[in-house]
Design a protein around this motif. Structure first.
Motif, PDB file in Angstrom:
ATOM      1  N   ASP A 197       0.826  -1.198   0.000  1.00  0.00           N
ATOM      2  CA  ASP A 197       0.000   0.000   0.000  1.00  0.00           C
ATOM      3  C   ASP A 197       0.863   1.253   0.000  1.00  0.00           C
ATOM      4  O   ASP A 197       0.609   2.202  -0.717  1.00  0.00           O
ATOM      5  CB  ASP A 197      -0.914   0.026   1.226  1.00  0.00           C
ATOM      6  CG  ASP A 197      -2.115  -0.880   1.060  1.00  0.00           C
ATOM      7  OD1 ASP A 197      -2.502  -1.143  -0.088  1.00  0.00           O
ATOM      8  OD2 ASP A 197      -2.666  -1.326   2.078  1.00  0.00           O
ATOM      9  N   ALA A 198       1.868   1.258   0.860  1.00  0.00           N
ATOM     10  CA  ALA A 198       2.751   2.418   0.983  1.00  0.00           C
ATOM     11  C   ALA A 198       4.122   1.942   1.428  1.00  0.00           C
ATOM     12  O   ALA A 198       4.243   1.005   2.214  1.00  0.00           O
ATOM     13  CB  ALA A 198       2.184   3.423   1.977  1.00  0.00           C
ATOM     14  N   GLY A 199       5.146   2.593   0.910  1.00  0.00           N
ATOM     15  CA  GLY A 199       6.498   2.197   1.281  1.00  0.00           C
ATOM     16  C   GLY A 199       7.481   3.328   1.063  1.00  0.00           C
ATOM     17  O   GLY A 199       7.178   4.339   0.437  1.00  0.00           O
ATOM     18  N   ALA A 200       8.664   3.153   1.586  1.00  0.00           N
ATOM     19  CA  ALA A 200       9.727   4.135   1.418  1.00  0.00           C
ATOM     20  C   ALA A 200      11.055   3.460   1.714  1.00  0.00           C
ATOM     21  O   ALA A 200      11.116   2.437   2.402  1.00  0.00           O
ATOM     22  CB  ALA A 200       9.528   5.341   2.335  1.00  0.00           C
ATOM     23  N   GLY A 201      12.118   4.044   1.178  1.00  0.00           N
ATOM     24  CA  GLY A 201      13.426   3.457   1.408  1.00  0.00           C
ATOM     25  C   GLY A 201      14.540   4.378   0.973  1.00  0.00           C
ATOM     26  O   GLY A 201      14.327   5.554   0.668  1.00  0.00           O
ATOM     27  N   VAL A 202      15.737   3.824   0.925  1.00  0.00           N
ATOM     28  CA  VAL A 202      16.943   4.584   0.621  1.00  0.00           C
ATOM     29  C   VAL A 202      17.734   3.861  -0.459  1.00  0.00           C
ATOM     30  O   VAL A 202      17.863   2.626  -0.436  1.00  0.00           O
ATOM     31  CB  VAL A 202      17.823   4.754   1.878  1.00  0.00           C
ATOM     32  CG1 VAL A 202      19.121   5.467   1.530  1.00  0.00           C
ATOM     33  CG2 VAL A 202      17.071   5.527   2.953  1.00  0.00           C
ATOM     34  N   ARG A 203      18.248   4.638  -1.405  1.00  0.00           N
ATOM     35  CA  ARG A 203      19.165   4.105  -2.419  1.00  0.00           C
ATOM     36  C   ARG A 203      20.487   4.854  -2.331  1.00  0.00           C
ATOM     37  O   ARG A 203      20.512   6.076  -2.222  1.00  0.00           O
ATOM     38  CB  ARG A 203      18.574   4.247  -3.825  1.00  0.00           C
ATOM     39  CG  ARG A 203      19.550   3.775  -4.905  1.00  0.00           C
ATOM     40  CD  ARG A 203      18.894   3.585  -6.242  1.00  0.00           C
ATOM     41  NE  ARG A 203      18.264   4.780  -6.766  1.00  0.00           N
ATOM     42  CZ  ARG A 203      17.835   4.893  -8.024  1.00  0.00           C
ATOM     43  NH1 ARG A 203      17.962   3.880  -8.865  1.00  0.00           N
ATOM     44  NH2 ARG A 203      17.263   6.000  -8.435  1.00  0.00           N
ATOM     45  N   VAL A 204      21.576   4.110  -2.388  1.00  0.00           N
ATOM     46  CA  VAL A 204      22.916   4.683  -2.380  1.00  0.00           C
ATOM     47  C   VAL A 204      23.632   4.211  -3.642  1.00  0.00           C
ATOM     48  O   VAL A 204      23.618   3.017  -3.967  1.00  0.00           O
ATOM     49  CB  VAL A 204      23.709   4.258  -1.129  1.00  0.00           C
ATOM     50  CG1 VAL A 204      25.124   4.825  -1.176  1.00  0.00           C
ATOM     51  CG2 VAL A 204      22.999   4.719   0.133  1.00  0.00           C
TER      52      VAL A 204
END
Length: 260
Positions: free
Chosen positions: A243-250
């Motif tokens: 439904d909803a998500g978030a994260g980090v990319r390096v």
């Protein structure tokens, strides 16, 4: 979030069409990404808190089903930039590992299982007590992205916004479960056959905001907050649909031409 899918896709297509004539290859890079998300169980009709209560993600009586979901990606990419250094077009290749699990834990009653529908006919309905179901998926994907830099050279830090979509192909899936009662292990195969598998292919759109650290044409480091949208088609992730998500990319980028 589904209402944003069409504008994101249109933005990507228009941006690529409008500036493709101006591209020149400039960077190659390696990247790592981790995303966590909340989701809905796709087969709600098969799950109950008890034999009189149907499933819901949350209800006033305190019934909460844990859907722990995340994925990690590793990949490589090439970035093509316009002569103006304002837009970048990124094409890459990614490997993604995705893990979804369903469990239930109600601490005040010490209930650590939920009921899963085993069989049903006109005369009888049977449920089994399940502690946890886990689904692991592995994908190979091709991401396409458009990046807009607010300013570039000669700054040592360049903020940007990004929109993209990744087409993924499922290479392998594995589903496992833990029964509440070990004596019920003989019934595992029937449940595993019933759990919804992911689609073989799906598209995952996303947006992000980040910063590029380092002065070109030397190697640079990119750190980015990433927000994925619902997949296309829907319910393509298997037993849990985000439904909803978030994260980090390096990412680390290296110039193809040190004279740029």
């Amino acid at each position: 979030m589904k209402q944003y899918l069409l504008p994101v896709c249109i933005f990507i297509i228009c941006a690529v069409s409008g500036i493709a004539q101006d591209f020149q290859p400039q960077f190659i890079g390696a990247e790592a990404l981790i995303i966590g998300y909340e989701g809905e169980v796709t087969q709600k009709e098969n799950i109950r808190k008890n034999l009189s209560t149907l499933y819901s993600n949350y209800d006033p009586n305190g019934y909460y089903l844990n859907t722990l979901s995340f994925y990690t990606s590793f990949g490589a990419h090439a970035e093509y930039v316009t002569v103006s250094n304002k837009f970048g077009f990124i094409l890459g290749l990614r490997y993604t590992y995705m893990r979804n699990s369903i469990s239930y834990d109600e601490s005040w009653t010490n209930q650590t299982y939920f009921y899963y529908l085993y069989s049903q006919d006109s005369l009888r309905t049977d449920y089994l007590k399940v502690h946890q179901i886990t689904q692991q998926n592995r994908y190979i994907g091709i991401p396409l992205e458009i990046k807009y830099y607010w300013f570039r050279r000669p700054y040592k830090a360049s903020p940007y916004i990004i929109a993209g979509a990744e087409m993924r192909y499922r290479m392998k899936s594995q589903t496992s479960l833990i029964m509440h009662d070990s004596n019920m292990k003989q019934f595992e195969d029937k449940i595993l056959q019933d759990v919804q598998e992911p689609s073989n292919m799906h598209v995952s759109p996303y947006i992000g905001i980040g910063i590029k650290i380092g002065k070109e044409p030397k190697p640079t480091l990119l750190v980015e907050a990433n927000v994925p949208f619902a997949s296309i088609p829907s319910k393509s992730y298997g037993m849990v649909q985000p439904d909803a998500g978030a994260g980090v990319r390096v990412s680390a980028q290296f110039p193809l031409n040190s004279d740029n």
